[in-house]
Design an enzyme around this catalytic site. Sequence first.
Site, PDB file in Angstrom:
ATOM      1  N   ASP B  92       0.860  -1.180   0.000  1.00 14.96           N
ATOM      2  CA  ASP B  92       0.000   0.000   0.000  1.00 14.96           C
ATOM      3  C   ASP B  92       0.897   1.230   0.000  1.00 14.96           C
ATOM      4  OD1 ASP B  92       0.972   0.249   2.524  1.00 14.96           O
ATOM      5  OD2 ASP B  92      -0.944  -0.016   3.541  1.00 14.96           O
ATOM      6  N   ASP B 266      -7.782  -7.606   0.401  1.00 13.84           N
ATOM      7  CA  ASP B 266      -6.845  -7.891   1.488  1.00 13.84           C
ATOM      8  C   ASP B 266      -7.479  -7.469   2.797  1.00 13.84           C
ATOM      9  OD1 ASP B 266      -6.449  -4.876   1.098  1.00 13.84           O
ATOM     10  OD2 ASP B 266      -5.330  -5.308   2.935  1.00 13.84           O
ATOM     11  N   CYS B 304     -12.701 -29.337   6.874  1.00 12.05           N
ATOM     12  CA  CYS B 304     -11.446 -28.672   6.516  1.00 12.05           C
ATOM     13  C   CYS B 304     -10.304 -29.677   6.495  1.00 12.05           C
ATOM     14  CB  CYS B 304     -11.164 -27.580   7.544  1.00 12.05           C
ATOM     15  SG  CYS B 304      -9.664 -26.654   7.198  1.00 12.05           S
ATOM     16  N   CYS B 306      -6.994 -28.574   6.420  1.00  9.50           N
ATOM     17  CA  CYS B 306      -5.758 -27.832   6.697  1.00  9.50           C
ATOM     18  C   CYS B 306      -4.927 -28.584   7.732  1.00  9.50           C
ATOM     19  CB  CYS B 306      -6.057 -26.411   7.162  1.00  9.50           C
ATOM     20  SG  CYS B 306      -6.504 -26.242   8.903  1.00  9.50           S
ATOM     21  N   CYS B 309      -6.556 -28.670  11.235  1.00 14.43           N
ATOM     22  CA  CYS B 309      -7.716 -29.558  11.374  1.00 14.43           C
ATOM     23  C   CYS B 309      -7.349 -31.026  11.238  1.00 14.43           C
ATOM     24  CB  CYS B 309      -8.807 -29.153  10.389  1.00 14.43           C
ATOM     25  SG  CYS B 309      -9.572 -27.582  10.878  1.00 14.43           S
TER      26      CYS B 309
END
Lengths: 371, 371
Positions: B92, B266, B304, B306, B309
């Site tokens: 930014d 974002d 999930c 991931c 998990c």
Amino acid sequence: MFKYELLAHSSECKARVGRITTDHGTIETPIFMPVGTRATVKTMTPEEVKELGAQIILSNTYHLFLRPGKDIINKAGGLHKFMNWDKPILTDSGGFQVFSLSKRRKITEEGVEFRSHIDGSKQFISPEISIDMQNTLGSDIIMAFDECAPYPANRSYIEHSMMRTSRWAKRCKEFHKNTDKQALFGIVQGGMYKDLREISAKSLVDLDFPGYAVGGLSVGEPEDLMIDVLNFTTDYLPENKPRYLMGVGSPDYLFEAVQYGIDMADCVLPTRIARNGTAMTSKGKIVIKNAKYKEDFTPLDHDCDCYTCKNYSRAYIRHLFNVNEILAYRLVTIHNLHFLLNLMKGIRKSIIDDRFMEFKNNFYKNYGYEK
Amino acid sequence: MFKYELLAHSSECKARVGRITTDHGTIETPIFMPVGTRATVKTMTPEEVKELGAQIILSNTYHLFLRPGKDIINKAGGLHKFMNWDKPILTDSGGFQVFSLSKRRKITEEGVEFRSHIDGSKQFISPEISIDMQNTLGSDIIMAFDECAPYPANRSYIEHSMMRTSRWAKRCKEFHKNTDKQALFGIVQGGMYKDLREISAKSLVDLDFPGYAVGGLSVGEPEDLMIDVLNFTTDYLPENKPRYLMGVGSPDYLFEAVQYGIDMADCVLPTRIARNGTAMTSKGKIVIKNAKYKEDFTPLDHDCDCYTCKNYSRAYIRHLFNVNEILAYRLVTIHNLHFLLNLMKGIRKSIIDDRFMEFKNNFYKNYGYEK
């Protein structure tokens, strides 16, 4: 199951290489055990700890006894499952932490009444309660409930305390249910009094534990005295059982421990100083927050091939500490654990090659120890 | 290089799938960009962020301008090298943070004088200084220096501010040196006033930026108003350029953004709430510290796959939060980022399959959104 094999012995000193076999895998000794106080090696995943070459971790019964408590660990199916670590675990007995609460506990022959460091609630741990908790944790190596006496302390205090520790060791052994899966170690006490160390060691060896720890050292006494008492004590421990020096994790103390016959050691030191920004390197410790590393784009340690040293500069790590980013703690923890685990690997090899003293002397010279 | 290709367009709404190509790799859009404010995505290594499927991260010029400063990033060879991230980065302009310091800054046509939030020191950022800093950072996408006006604000304030933002955009473009390696995006402002949004968009499109951001939304206005202004604004942005909605990271806002023609977004939300113990799941948010998860040995999200998990229970993660262990923050950060990145993957597929609205409606029903 639990088995110790002595594989090699230095011709120069008491250093030795061995192998411990447990239900969760084998451990090449001498070994340093990273500490996972509250069911996690601080900042790390179990996979990361494993990748660094850790073969066994230590966890603290006192902390787990208070939070999350026995009930939750039991329902989780034990500590290995709860924390997702499938290699060996050693748990201490809780004694060290309870006795550290010097003004908040009351010792009787039965056990220790103390106030929780978290909420002040009244709690009680006895040899039986400690073993029961460790049985629930399911750790591969469990420790007898002992008193780690302070230094300095007068002879009569140490004698009284050591004798009680031996009586407690017997109670621990009698109470321990799970002997085929969990090896119970006795802990030699006796402060800096050699004759008391001898009495302690003999009384425990009589009880025939599968392993022995040396407790009550590295508690503030001078290094020479520590080494002298350690060297004296290991002579009374059987050759065919592993020996564990509790609470030692600086490179020099690890070398001395191995030289005088120790197979296992643990300490929060490498992970704690990591989170304060101190890295152990082959050239000695560096405090990464220092301004002199501001524009230093070299790795923490030129001789290191850990993840941190392969990918990050001192300048970047210093920046992360400056802005309190968690990755800072992770990166130096990785490095310090790698440093010690790699050092132990080098030590093992040097014993097998029978050049331990040469390896030690070279290390001390580079690290800047004056010996 | 910088290239945007439009690959698919929903027949039901303005949702679209595209591909951005940069020197550090390609980005499949629509995409959510994890935020690495101070040259690190909080608690994570770059490898972990990559493994989760992040194709680009955002970093903050204001924070890096103050610490470690331009000089150190320059000597490190740019932000990618400094932080060990080899995929695309968007920075930014610093505008958002500077204007957040409402009582500590003074705006002139030249730029903004402000006091550092760290040490109170006097600092100055102008469009030229922002671009110069971003040129040094070497980010693949850089942003024009703008004022993100507060909500609510009166029309004359917004008009004045928006016109200045357009003049600053022109100065940014004129100053920007590194156009072959870094794409400069203009930022549409205009508050909640559609005619001002139109003027802003047209003035920026006239300057022919390689991409456009919609700024000044999701700043406290009602969701309906946000959607209305967004929908209006994207109509004025060219089809053949990527469009970025700044500061949006809740699942519903991401769906709405995509539905109304946005390609990039974002927000610190997923990582920030993770560190406070809130996990996004397919059934809505859960606050893992709640007592009801004490003995819940199921994963954060049943649907999930991931790392968190697959390996840890709610009871364990709750324990880690209870005892303030860093691994707690890591595990929920991994889960939340995986959740959003995986959601965006699903969104991209649903657009290609031309069933975006069905995908959105199903998600809202499961997540518990009342729409």
